[in-house]
Design an enzyme around this catalytic site. Structure first.
Site, PDB file in Angstrom:
ATOM      1  N   ASN A   1     -10.148  11.819   8.919  1.00 18.16           N
ATOM      2  CA  ASN A   1     -10.401  10.594   8.148  1.00 18.16           C
ATOM      3  C   ASN A   1     -11.160   9.605   9.044  1.00 18.16           C
ATOM      4  O   ASN A   1     -10.641   9.168  10.077  1.00 18.16           O
ATOM      5  CB  ASN A   1      -9.035  10.031   7.703  1.00 18.16           C
ATOM      6  CG  ASN A   1      -9.153   8.750   6.910  1.00 18.16           C
ATOM      7  OD1 ASN A   1      -9.907   7.854   7.268  1.00 18.16           O
ATOM      8  ND2 ASN A   1      -8.404   8.667   5.825  1.00 18.16           N
ATOM      9  N   ALA A   2     -12.390   9.275   8.653  1.00 20.73           N
ATOM     10  CA  ALA A   2     -13.256   8.448   9.499  1.00 20.73           C
ATOM     11  C   ALA A   2     -12.664   7.053   9.737  1.00 20.73           C
ATOM     12  O   ALA A   2     -12.793   6.492  10.830  1.00 20.73           O
ATOM     13  CB  ALA A   2     -14.638   8.324   8.867  1.00 20.73           C
TER      14      ALA A   2
ATOM     15  N   ASP B   1       0.076  10.647  10.246  1.00 18.07           N
ATOM     16  CA  ASP B   1       0.271  10.791   8.803  1.00 18.07           C
ATOM     17  C   ASP B   1       0.801   9.466   8.279  1.00 18.07           C
ATOM     18  O   ASP B   1       1.710   8.861   8.864  1.00 18.07           O
ATOM     19  CB  ASP B   1       1.214  11.934   8.438  1.00 18.07           C
ATOM     20  CG  ASP B   1       0.896  12.480   7.046  1.00 18.07           C
ATOM     21  OD1 ASP B   1      -0.282  12.778   6.783  1.00 18.07           O
ATOM     22  OD2 ASP B   1       1.807  12.575   6.208  1.00 18.07           O
TER      23      ASP B   1
ATOM     24  N   PHE C   1     -10.408   1.029   4.702  1.00 14.71           N
ATOM     25  CA  PHE C   1     -10.555   2.278   3.955  1.00 14.71           C
ATOM     26  C   PHE C   1      -9.298   2.486   3.122  1.00 14.71           C
ATOM     27  O   PHE C   1      -8.361   1.679   3.183  1.00 14.71           O
ATOM     28  CB  PHE C   1     -10.767   3.469   4.913  1.00 14.71           C
ATOM     29  CG  PHE C   1      -9.591   3.737   5.821  1.00 14.71           C
ATOM     30  CD1 PHE C   1      -9.396   2.994   6.972  1.00 14.71           C
ATOM     31  CD2 PHE C   1      -8.664   4.726   5.511  1.00 14.71           C
ATOM     32  CE1 PHE C   1      -8.295   3.230   7.798  1.00 14.71           C
ATOM     33  CE2 PHE C   1      -7.569   4.969   6.332  1.00 14.71           C
ATOM     34  CZ  PHE C   1      -7.389   4.215   7.477  1.00 14.71           C
ATOM     35  N   GLY C   2      -9.275   3.576   2.371  1.00 12.80           N
ATOM     36  CA  GLY C   2      -8.074   3.929   1.615  1.00 12.80           C
ATOM     37  C   GLY C   2      -7.628   2.808   0.684  1.00 12.80           C
ATOM     38  O   GLY C   2      -8.414   2.269  -0.102  1.00 12.80           O
TER      39      GLY C   2
ATOM     40  N   ASP D   1      -6.730  -0.173   1.507  1.00 12.71           N
ATOM     41  CA  ASP D   1      -6.874  -1.503   2.114  1.00 12.71           C
ATOM     42  C   ASP D   1      -7.316  -2.599   1.136  1.00 12.71           C
ATOM     43  O   ASP D   1      -6.849  -3.743   1.252  1.00 12.71           O
ATOM     44  CB  ASP D   1      -7.852  -1.443   3.297  1.00 12.71           C
ATOM     45  CG  ASP D   1      -7.213  -0.878   4.559  1.00 12.71           C
ATOM     46  OD1 ASP D   1      -5.968  -0.806   4.621  1.00 12.71           O
ATOM     47  OD2 ASP D   1      -7.952  -0.511   5.487  1.00 12.71           O
TER      48      ASP D   1
ATOM     49  N   LYS E   1      -6.722  -6.445  11.319  1.00 19.61           N
ATOM     50  CA  LYS E   1      -5.822  -5.489  10.662  1.00 19.61           C
ATOM     51  C   LYS E   1      -4.922  -4.828  11.701  1.00 19.61           C
ATOM     52  O   LYS E   1      -3.702  -4.773  11.528  1.00 19.61           O
ATOM     53  CB  LYS E   1      -6.635  -4.434   9.897  1.00 19.61           C
ATOM     54  CG  LYS E   1      -5.770  -3.334   9.294  1.00 19.61           C
ATOM     55  CD  LYS E   1      -6.568  -2.201   8.663  1.00 19.61           C
ATOM     56  CE  LYS E   1      -5.650  -1.040   8.275  1.00 19.61           C
ATOM     57  NZ  LYS E   1      -6.374   0.129   7.746  1.00 19.61           N
TER      58      LYS E   1
ATOM     59  N   ARG F   1      -0.480   1.290  11.691  1.00 24.50           N
ATOM     60  CA  ARG F   1      -1.098   2.155  12.712  1.00 24.50           C
ATOM     61  C   ARG F   1      -1.149   1.454  14.064  1.00 24.50           C
ATOM     62  O   ARG F   1      -0.898   2.071  15.094  1.00 24.50           O
ATOM     63  CB  ARG F   1      -2.501   2.564  12.247  1.00 24.50           C
ATOM     64  CG  ARG F   1      -3.198   3.542  13.192  1.00 24.50           C
ATOM     65  CD  ARG F   1      -4.374   4.227  12.534  1.00 24.50           C
ATOM     66  NE  ARG F   1      -3.940   4.999  11.376  1.00 24.50           N
ATOM     67  CZ  ARG F   1      -4.139   4.623  10.094  1.00 24.50           C
ATOM     68  NH1 ARG F   1      -4.817   3.527   9.825  1.00 24.50           N
ATOM     69  NH2 ARG F   1      -3.676   5.346   9.106  1.00 24.50           N
TER      70      ARG F   1
END
Ligand code: ITT
Length: 229
Positions: A46-47, A103, A186-187, A189, A210, A216
């Site tokens: 995932n970039a 994950d 991403f995702g 967000d 973030k 993370r």
């Protein structure tokens, strides 16, 4: 070996991580993955994740991108820690290097914790961020603001060819917005508003803003501490 990232008060530390936080909590300065690796191969494809992991880890250890020729790992363990372990071990076996996997799940209270470990395929097609958000907003259409509470949970698993393993976890509490806002990240967000912020979504923030409060960022800072770096 398990180490926990810092959590806001009341944030659960173990659910969804398959007991990742039920193990020992390490002292703040005590390295537990000794000797620490010189370099780490990232297992993520995932970039967005890759960019965040490199930004946070790059100053502490040499970080290598996942070799593109390695095929996709089937994430069927059913828990965040189990899936992260599958990914880390696959990349470690393929490269012979210390490997780090992430994950992550989005746990929405009004949806009884879904999508959780199934966050990447929530919209019906794996890794389609737009569809994932569309389904989330659809399912929460009739849920009022105060009840749109949610959290991101990240479990990191670091494995070495000699059998050593380190697990860390990070959580950020927040709410799901009524609609999308922001172009960064991403995702999920664009619809996640962290409690510790100023009302902006993660996608409204810079990567550094973030990571300062994110799931993370917390899991990675716990990892760096546990590595004694
Ligand atoms: P790898 O397994 O290759 O690392 P992935 O995208 O499959 O990448 P996950 O299963 O952990 O990773 O991600 C679950 C979903 O959650 C996926 O749709 C991500 O885009 C999303 N996600 C993960 N971290 C996120 C973050 O920090 N902000 C927003 N969405 C995130």
């Amino acid at each position: 070996m398990v180490a926990s990232g810092s959590h806001p008060p009341g944030a659960g530390a173990g659910a969804g991580a398959g007991g990742a936080s039920s193990g020992r909590r390490t002292g703040p300065c005590e390295p537990v993955f000794d000797p620490p690796p010189e370099r780490i191969v990232l297992a993520t494809a995932n970039a967005g994740k890759h960019a965040e992991l490199v930004a946070l880890l790059g100053g502490h250890v040499d970080v290598i991108a996942r070799p593109p020729e390695i095929g996709e790992v089937i994430e069927d363990a059913g828990t965040l820690v189990g899936n992260a372990r599958l990914k880390a071990r696959a990349i470690m076996s393929a490269t012979g290097e210390v490997a780090l996997a992430d994950d992550t799940g989005l746990e929405v209270d009004a949806l009884d914790g879904r999508p959780g470990v199934d966050s990447s395929s929530f919209g019906g097609v794996d890794h389609d961020d737009a569809r994932n958000i569309d389904r989330l907003l659809r399912e929460l259409r009739d849920v009022p603001g105060p009840e749109r509470t949610a959290r991101f949970r990240t479990v990191l698993v670091l494995v070495a060819p000699d059998g050593r393993e380190l697990v860390t976890e990070g959580v950020v509490e927040g709410t799901i917005a009524i609609g999308r806002s922001g172009v960064d990240g991403f995702g999920y967000d664009p619809v996640f508003v962290p409690d510790e912020g100023d009302g902006r979504t993660f996608a409204d923030m810079t990567r550094a803003q973030k990571s300062a409060i994110s799931h993370r960022g917390r899991a990675l800072r716990a990892l760096v501490v546990a590595l004694g770096r």
